[in-house]
Design an enzyme around this catalytic site. Structure first.
Site, PDB file in Angstrom:
ATOM      1  N   SER A  98       0.914  -1.151   0.012  1.00  0.00           N
ATOM      2  CA  SER A  98      -0.080  -0.070  -0.171  1.00  0.00           C
ATOM      3  C   SER A  98       0.964   0.903  -0.009  1.00  0.00           C
ATOM      4  CB  SER A  98      -1.252  -0.077   1.211  1.00  0.00           C
ATOM      5  OG  SER A  98      -2.060   0.920   0.941  1.00  0.00           O
ATOM      6  N   ASP A 219      -9.898  -4.941  -5.801  1.00  0.00           N
ATOM      7  CA  ASP A 219      -9.243  -4.254  -4.542  1.00  0.00           C
ATOM      8  C   ASP A 219     -10.003  -2.981  -4.476  1.00  0.00           C
ATOM      9  OD1 ASP A 219      -7.928  -2.711  -2.770  1.00  0.00           O
ATOM     10  OD2 ASP A 219      -6.047  -3.109  -3.407  1.00  0.00           O
ATOM     11  N   HIS A 248      -7.603  -5.696  -0.458  1.00  0.00           N
ATOM     12  CA  HIS A 248      -6.426  -5.046  -0.458  1.00  0.00           C
ATOM     13  C   HIS A 248      -5.230  -5.577   0.485  1.00  0.00           C
ATOM     14  CE1 HIS A 248      -4.231  -1.277  -0.845  1.00  0.00           C
ATOM     15  NE2 HIS A 248      -4.042  -1.026   0.300  1.00  0.00           N
TER      16      HIS A 248
END
Length: 269
Positions: A98, A219, A248
């Protein structure tokens, strides 16, 4: 504030053995325990480094996180560089989930000698949509997230976890929710503003380190158009791998496949 011992401050640990060194960096709201399923598998073949970012609920000193300093990813990239220098690591494989994916990109621009591959997991250079870019969120939706964090953080942690992790894996949903709850609400709020409002699209063309982008098939945080966008912009050789899982957090919901993709990427010289 200058931190003279990042190794200790960021709970850095090194384990396993192998010719390659993997540096695993977690994202928003979690800590190094997000890699617990992968560690035994990776440590059999690689030297593996894990650590906690200063915003993590696992970090003992609350004074490490300064909202003004960490209002951009540059300060995080500087911490990463200092950590690798402190550990005397060079030419590592950086696995960033991320927000950490973009932090790794920025660090690789500043110090390309420290990285020989970037593995970017659910990474985006910008979260919000614009006329020519699909980031996944409208600005109004982002403002709602900020409002929810500020008004009822406890409730938001549970609802957000259920939104971004495959709901067919309730154990992983609960793990993320508990991790989010460990982060201080005021830190969660200011860091969320950084994460959701950054725009580092112009940095991608400066990345010359080879990259592997790992994306799940669905996602809600990062649309499937983003990996392709990044692949087209990054100057280093870049491949995109789609893992057959939802959400995610593939390291939680598809850890065996996740490790397989890393192994294949590092075998592909």
């Amino acid at each position: 504030m200058v931190i003279h011992n990042l190794l200790t401050a960021m709970n850095a640990k090194i384990m396993g053995s192998g010719k390659e060194t993997l540096v695993l960096a977690h994202g928003y709201g979690v800590d190094q325990s997000i890699w617990d399923k992968e560690l035994p598998l990776l440590a059999d073949h690689y030297q593996v480094v894990v650590f906690d970012w200063c915003f993590s609920g696992a970090v003992k000193d609350p004074g490490l996180y300064d909202a003004a300093k960490y209002s951009t990813y540059d300060a995080f990239a500087d911490d990463l560089i200092c950590l690798l220098e402190e550990m005397k690591l060079k030419s590592s494989v950086f696995v960033g989930h991320s927000m950490s994916g973009m932090i790794g990109c920025i660090a690789s621009i500043k110090r390309p000698d420290l990285f020989h591959k970037l593995i970017l997991v659910g990474t985006t250079p910008r979260c919000t949509n614009s006329e020519d870019y699909e980031g996944g969120f409208e600005l109004s939706g982002v403002e709602e997230i900020f409002s929810s964090i500020k008004s009822n953080y406890e409730q938001w942690t549970s609802s957000f976890a259920a939104l971004v992790v495959d709901p067919s894996d309730p154990e992983s949903v609960e793990k993320l929710a508990k991790s989010l709850k460990r982060m201080r609400p005021e830190v969660a709020f200011t860091l969320a503003k950084t994460v959701f409002l950054i725009d580092y699209r112009d940095m991608l063309e400066k990345v010359t380190t080879p990259c592997c982008i790992i994306q799940t098939k669905n996602d809600i945080v990062v649309p499937n158009s983003v990996p392709k966008y990044m692949q087209n912009k990054i100057k280093g050789e870049t491949k995109v791998e789609i893992i057959d899982t939802e959400g995610h957090f593939p390291q939680l919901t598809a850890h065996h496949k996740f490790v397989e993709v890393i192994d294949a990427s590092l075998a592909d010289k």
